[in-house]
Write a protein that holds these residues in place. Sequence first.
Motif, PDB file in Angstrom:
ATOM      1  N   ILE A 196      -7.475  -5.013  -3.875  1.00 16.57           N
ATOM      2  CA  ILE A 196      -6.746  -5.662  -4.968  1.00 16.57           C
ATOM      3  C   ILE A 196      -5.423  -5.148  -5.235  1.00 16.57           C
ATOM      4  CG2 ILE A 196      -7.015  -6.818  -7.365  1.00 16.57           C
ATOM      5  CD1 ILE A 196     -10.067  -6.771  -6.861  1.00 16.57           C
ATOM      6  N   VAL A 197      -5.328  -3.769  -5.456  1.00 15.14           N
ATOM      7  CA  VAL A 197      -4.091  -3.014  -5.929  1.00 15.14           C
ATOM      8  C   VAL A 197      -4.148  -2.084  -4.637  1.00 15.14           C
ATOM      9  CG1 VAL A 197      -3.132  -1.768  -7.600  1.00 15.14           C
ATOM     10  CG2 VAL A 197      -4.919  -3.364  -8.244  1.00 15.14           C
ATOM     11  N   PRO A 198      -3.333  -2.419  -3.603  1.00 13.02           N
ATOM     12  CA  PRO A 198      -3.235  -1.655  -2.476  1.00 13.02           C
ATOM     13  C   PRO A 198      -2.246  -0.388  -2.514  1.00 13.02           C
ATOM     14  CG  PRO A 198      -2.265  -3.687  -1.858  1.00 13.02           C
ATOM     15  CD  PRO A 198      -2.926  -3.631  -3.340  1.00 13.02           C
ATOM     16  N   GLY A 199      -0.951  -0.609  -3.357  1.00 15.17           N
ATOM     17  CA  GLY A 199       0.176   0.238  -3.618  1.00 15.17           C
ATOM     18  C   GLY A 199      -0.403   1.546  -4.513  1.00 15.17           C
ATOM     19  N   LYS A 200       0.028   2.875  -4.115  1.00 19.09           N
ATOM     20  CA  LYS A 200      -0.174   3.658  -5.086  1.00 19.09           C
ATOM     21  C   LYS A 200       0.612   3.685  -6.445  1.00 19.09           C
ATOM     22  CE  LYS A 200      -2.109   7.669  -5.152  1.00 19.09           C
ATOM     23  NZ  LYS A 200      -3.632   7.752  -5.164  1.00 19.09           N
ATOM     24  N   ALA A 201       1.880   3.155  -6.309  1.00 21.49           N
ATOM     25  CA  ALA A 201       2.642   3.070  -7.544  1.00 21.49           C
ATOM     26  C   ALA A 201       1.942   2.074  -8.406  1.00 21.49           C
ATOM     27  CB  ALA A 201       4.060   2.644  -7.296  1.00 21.49           C
ATOM     28  N   ASP A 202       1.392   0.864  -7.971  1.00 21.28           N
ATOM     29  CA  ASP A 202       0.797  -0.009  -8.714  1.00 21.28           C
ATOM     30  C   ASP A 202      -0.597   0.654  -9.341  1.00 21.28           C
ATOM     31  OD1 ASP A 202       2.492  -1.809  -8.479  1.00 21.28           O
ATOM     32  OD2 ASP A 202       1.576  -3.138  -6.444  1.00 21.28           O
TER      33      ASP A 202
END
Length: 90
Positions: free
Chosen positions: A49-55
């Motif tokens: 659901i939240v693949p990005g590290k920053a997210d």
Amino acid sequence: MEYNYPIDHDWSTQEIVDVIHFYEGIEKAYEKGIKREELMNLYRRFKEIVPGKADEKNWFRAFLDESGMDPYPVIRDMKQRNEGSVLKGY
């Protein structure tokens, strides 16, 4: 305890439910302990659901601000521990 979990209103209902289950897994690690495999499954779904590290960092920070529980050390520990471990007491 009950918190206002940080969520994105653009997520589907199922995605919101799955992210809340992940947050509950973090709570469980703090409060009574959770099996590494259980949390690993919750985290894998969270990362879909939240693949990005920053997210991920932003959502972790939002959860910390709301609950006082930091997901980062729990996830770091989960990645370092062996199968069968119990994550507890953060």
